[in-house]
Design a protein around this motif. Structure first.
Motif: not given
Length: 277
Positions: A15, A41, A79, A82, A100
């Motif tokens: 991350y 990611l 996530v 995103s 994030n």
């Protein structure tokens, strides 16, 4: 325990690397860095999904009943959203980076908590589907409201820069103010019905348990107040009398209420007994 520690570290490191590459892209429009950041990611998402799957296999329920599980699931949802936004929307790189960054901060703090913390309510059974639907809907609404709040922050920043005629290269990565405001409205319009459904299901659970006195619980009342503040935001938008600047301000105020509702009122709730150590 060692395996769990390993996966915690792997998720955090991947991350963090993803954020570093994303920041490099923001700073210098480095497309290679953006691809690496997105790939890392996606790997974070796979690790999180694997962790959730293992948790389900071990405990035989969807892992959202403790503060640790709920926040981990929330970060997984951030996530997921995103990655979807990265493929379907353009010129929102800064929003995705901030989203994030928030997810990473929450996840990092969460890994210092106790994974075996007390469930949301001892009297609610782990196999109660109504409880899981209630919690997941609430978490999804919080994700939508976080996105809306970040967009409002971007709107206020860009509005101030434009008004002061202080153009910078960073602002080239922003959509127009109208688009930011439109995205904010859509995020709120996703979050509100999700939160309404979560509150309705929570009240239904209370009624089914015969604990109607809990309808006046601090958590229920604060959730209804959160909905009222967002309803006010929508009324202001529909009236056409407020500027985009004021709408962004009201949206940030509404999200502040949501954060207070989630963090503070759990302490005074008669049935949301989350403990985060």
């Amino acid at each position: 325990m060692l395996a769990k520690t390993w996966i915690y570290d792997a998720i955090l490191y991947m991350y963090a690397l993803s954020l570093l590459f994303s920041f490099s892209d923001l700073a210098s429009k480095n497309r290679s860095a953006k691809r690496l950041g997105t790939g890392l990611l996606a790997f974070v998402w796979l690790l999180q999904t694997g962790f959730i799957a293992v948790r389900v296999a071990e405990h035989r329920y969807i892992p959202v009943l403790t503060m640790f599980e709920a926040l981990f699931f929330y970060c997984w949802m951030l996530v997921t959203v995103s990655l979807m936004m990265n493929f379907f929307l353009r010129r929102l790189d800064l929003l995705l980076f901030l989203l994030n960054l928030a997810g990473f901060a929450i996840l990092a703090l969460n890994f210092f908590s106790d994974p075996s913390a007390t469930p949301i309510s001892r009297q609610w059974e782990a196999k109660d589907e109504l409880v899981f639907i209630h919690i997941t809907l609430a978490i999804a609404s919080y994700a939508a409201f976080l996105i809306a709040a970040l967009l409002s922050g971007m709107y206020l920043f860009m509005h101030r820069k434009l008004k002061g005629k202080q153009w910078s290269t960073v602002m080239n990565r922003f959509p127009s103010l109208d688009k930011i405001e439109g995205y904010t409205y859509r995020a709120v319009m996703i979050g509100i019905p999700l939160l309404i459904l979560a509150v309705v299901l929570g009240i239904a659970k209370i009624v089914l348990e015969g604990e109607t006195r809990l309808i006046a619980d601090a958590k229920v009342l604060s959730s209804l107040f959160s909905l009222a503040v967002y309803a006010f935001y929508l009324l202001q938008r529909f009236s056409g009398k407020q500027t985009g600047y004021m709408l962004a301000f009201w949206n940030l105020a509404a999200f502040t209420i949501v954060v207070i509702n989630f963090s503070l009122f759990n302490l005074y709730s008669g049935f949301h007994h989350w403990i985060w150590m």
